[in-house]
Design a protein around this motif. Sequence first.
Motif, PDB file in Angstrom:
ATOM      1  N   UNK A   1       0.630  -1.240  -0.087  1.00 13.44           N
ATOM      2  CA  UNK A   1       0.156  -0.035  -0.127  1.00 13.44           C
ATOM      3  C   UNK A   1       0.875   1.194  -0.112  1.00 13.44           C
ATOM      4  N   UNK A   2       1.672   1.339   0.691  1.00 15.41           N
ATOM      5  CA  UNK A   2       2.914   2.457   0.806  1.00 15.41           C
ATOM      6  C   UNK A   2       3.525   2.464  -0.333  1.00 15.41           C
ATOM      7  N   UNK A   3       3.979   1.559  -1.057  1.00 16.11           N
ATOM      8  CA  UNK A   3       4.577   1.727  -2.488  1.00 16.11           C
ATOM      9  C   UNK A   3       3.729   2.223  -3.569  1.00 16.11           C
ATOM     10  N   UNK A   4       2.349   1.773  -3.455  1.00 19.75           N
ATOM     11  CA  UNK A   4       1.391   2.291  -4.454  1.00 19.75           C
ATOM     12  C   UNK A   4       1.260   3.585  -4.333  1.00 19.75           C
ATOM     13  N   UNK A   5       0.988   4.099  -3.047  1.00 23.75           N
ATOM     14  CA  UNK A   5       0.546   5.602  -2.976  1.00 23.75           C
ATOM     15  C   UNK A   5       1.534   6.237  -3.258  1.00 23.75           C
ATOM     16  N   UNK A   6       2.941   6.057  -2.759  1.00 28.31           N
ATOM     17  CA  UNK A   6       4.189   7.024  -3.070  1.00 28.31           C
ATOM     18  C   UNK A   6       4.516   6.943  -4.475  1.00 28.31           C
ATOM     19  N   UNK A   7       4.409   5.941  -5.043  1.00 27.27           N
ATOM     20  CA  UNK A   7       4.736   5.599  -6.636  1.00 27.27           C
ATOM     21  C   UNK A   7       3.768   6.508  -7.368  1.00 27.27           C
ATOM     22  N   UNK A   8       2.524   6.593  -7.027  1.00 28.84           N
ATOM     23  CA  UNK A   8       1.560   7.398  -7.845  1.00 28.84           C
ATOM     24  C   UNK A   8       1.646   9.017  -7.413  1.00 28.84           C
ATOM     25  N   UNK A   9       1.897   9.166  -6.238  1.00 24.94           N
ATOM     26  CA  UNK A   9       2.056  10.541  -6.011  1.00 24.94           C
ATOM     27  C   UNK A   9       3.468  11.205  -6.453  1.00 24.94           C
ATOM     28  N   UNK A  10       4.587  10.370  -6.335  1.00 25.92           N
ATOM     29  CA  UNK A  10       5.779  11.078  -6.912  1.00 25.92           C
ATOM     30  C   UNK A  10       5.755  11.318  -8.678  1.00 25.92           C
ATOM     31  N   UNK A  11       5.004  10.139  -9.250  1.00 26.53           N
ATOM     32  CA  UNK A  11       4.438  10.350 -10.588  1.00 26.53           C
ATOM     33  C   UNK A  11       3.813  11.592 -10.971  1.00 26.53           C
ATOM     34  N   UNK A  12       2.841  11.893 -10.261  1.00 25.91           N
ATOM     35  CA  UNK A  12       1.927  13.174 -10.356  1.00 25.91           C
ATOM     36  C   UNK A  12       3.063  14.467 -10.136  1.00 25.91           C
ATOM     37  N   UNK A  13       3.639  14.337  -8.905  1.00 30.16           N
ATOM     38  CA  UNK A  13       4.670  15.489  -8.734  1.00 30.16           C
ATOM     39  C   UNK A  13       5.431  15.761 -10.031  1.00 30.16           C
ATOM     40  N   UNK A  14       5.972  14.855 -10.339  1.00 27.25           N
ATOM     41  CA  UNK A  14       6.677  15.089 -11.576  1.00 27.25           C
ATOM     42  C   UNK A  14       6.240  15.404 -12.804  1.00 27.25           C
ATOM     43  N   UNK A  15       5.162  15.016 -13.278  1.00 27.39           N
ATOM     44  CA  UNK A  15       4.278  15.392 -14.284  1.00 27.39           C
ATOM     45  C   UNK A  15       3.725  16.802 -13.905  1.00 27.39           C
ATOM     46  N   UNK A  16       3.445  17.336 -12.695  1.00 30.91           N
ATOM     47  CA  UNK A  16       2.816  18.482 -12.401  1.00 30.91           C
ATOM     48  C   UNK A  16       3.907  19.426 -12.687  1.00 30.91           C
ATOM     49  N   UNK A  17       5.332  19.353 -12.224  1.00 29.48           N
ATOM     50  CA  UNK A  17       6.339  20.023 -12.332  1.00 29.48           C
ATOM     51  C   UNK A  17       6.925  20.616 -13.800  1.00 29.48           C
ATOM     52  N   UNK A  18       6.504  19.620 -14.614  1.00 26.86           N
ATOM     53  CA  UNK A  18       6.820  19.737 -15.998  1.00 26.86           C
ATOM     54  C   UNK A  18       5.730  20.175 -16.706  1.00 26.86           C
ATOM     55  N   UNK A  19       4.451  20.302 -15.945  1.00 29.41           N
ATOM     56  CA  UNK A  19       3.466  20.912 -16.763  1.00 29.41           C
ATOM     57  C   UNK A  19       2.573  20.019 -17.739  1.00 29.41           C
ATOM     58  N   UNK A  20       3.004  18.664 -17.634  1.00 30.32           N
ATOM     59  CA  UNK A  20       2.238  17.685 -18.071  1.00 30.32           C
ATOM     60  C   UNK A  20       0.851  17.452 -17.623  1.00 30.32           C
ATOM     61  N   UNK A  21       0.616  17.484 -16.321  1.00 29.50           N
ATOM     62  CA  UNK A  21      -0.684  17.409 -15.807  1.00 29.50           C
ATOM     63  C   UNK A  21      -0.928  18.559 -15.070  1.00 29.50           C
ATOM     64  N   UNK A  22      -2.257  18.916 -15.421  1.00 33.56           N
ATOM     65  CA  UNK A  22      -2.950  20.039 -14.916  1.00 33.56           C
ATOM     66  C   UNK A  22      -3.822  20.191 -13.935  1.00 33.56           C
ATOM     67  N   UNK A  23      -4.469  18.942 -13.822  1.00 37.03           N
ATOM     68  CA  UNK A  23      -5.424  18.524 -12.752  1.00 37.03           C
ATOM     69  C   UNK A  23      -5.112  18.213 -11.521  1.00 37.03           C
ATOM     70  N   UNK A  24      -5.801  18.156 -10.263  1.00 38.49           N
ATOM     71  CA  UNK A  24      -5.513  18.023  -9.007  1.00 38.49           C
ATOM     72  C   UNK A  24      -4.909  16.645  -8.735  1.00 38.49           C
ATOM     73  N   UNK A  25      -4.129  16.212  -7.696  1.00 40.89           N
ATOM     74  CA  UNK A  25      -3.683  15.041  -7.448  1.00 40.89           C
ATOM     75  C   UNK A  25      -5.030  14.092  -7.106  1.00 40.89           C
TER      76      UNK A  25
END
Length: 273
Positions: free
Chosen positions: A173-197
């Motif tokens: 559970x910890x792995x899944x949450x962190x992996x998805x969260x870090x993926x979102x942060x990386x995409x958000x910083x690059x401007x790839x994703x504009x929606x909320x987490x």
Amino acid sequence: MMNFSERFAVINSGLAMLGRFARSQPRFFLIMIGAAWGVVYETLRPSSWRRTVIIEFRRNLRQLVGSGFFSVVVVAVITGLGLVSQAVYWLGFAGMAQMTGSLLSSVLLREIAPILVGVILLGRSGMLMLTEMGTLTTSGRLNTLNGMGIDPFLVFVVPRTIATTVSGITLGTIFSVIALGMGYVACWMKGIVTSSIWSFIFDVINSMEPGDYVGIPLKFLLSGASVGLCCCLSGMDVTAEDNLTTFMPRGFSRGIMSILVINVLIDIILGSL
């Protein structure tokens, strides 16, 4: 020219070698099945949970979660930054951004996460269990415990298997949450994703099939259980001729094989429903 008795002896020797090979292959697999039923049976018996068993369970649970937590976090961060962000980027580049949730749920959560968590448990704690049980077996201490009326299966195998099972679902559970969260942060910083987490995670969860709500937790549970059970039994299966250089590679390969087999079997079973 060989006479009839010599030919018969050669054929008999060949059949004996073939029989030994055929018996040795499923031997440990059958031991695993019987031991798994024994763990379930003993776990459901209140009388099995004596003070020594509870202490062993708590000690192993602390060691498993404590030692595996940092490794799971690091691997999850790397997976999120690499796999998740790249998947989102290339799907958006190809004009298939609507498939992001489906890809992440089917590849990351269903396939990659259970295997990675199982390998982390095997490498961080499973090998320690294997070494401890192998040392107890080769030194004759398990026979001494049997002579004293103490069941090594109940004292060592049952609590350690239950501890790895709980650790599997926790770290998964910890792995899944962190992996998805870090993926979102990386995409958000690059401007790839504009929606909320929350919208990002909702898209991933919403794209999961009904069987995934059972299959993914079951993979985490059974992957952890197979690591604990396989390592304990491999340690108890060593002979007087074995040493660290022989039974550790054998136990590691058995652990990897058990993780892969469980994940494949669950996929086949859920796919056929």
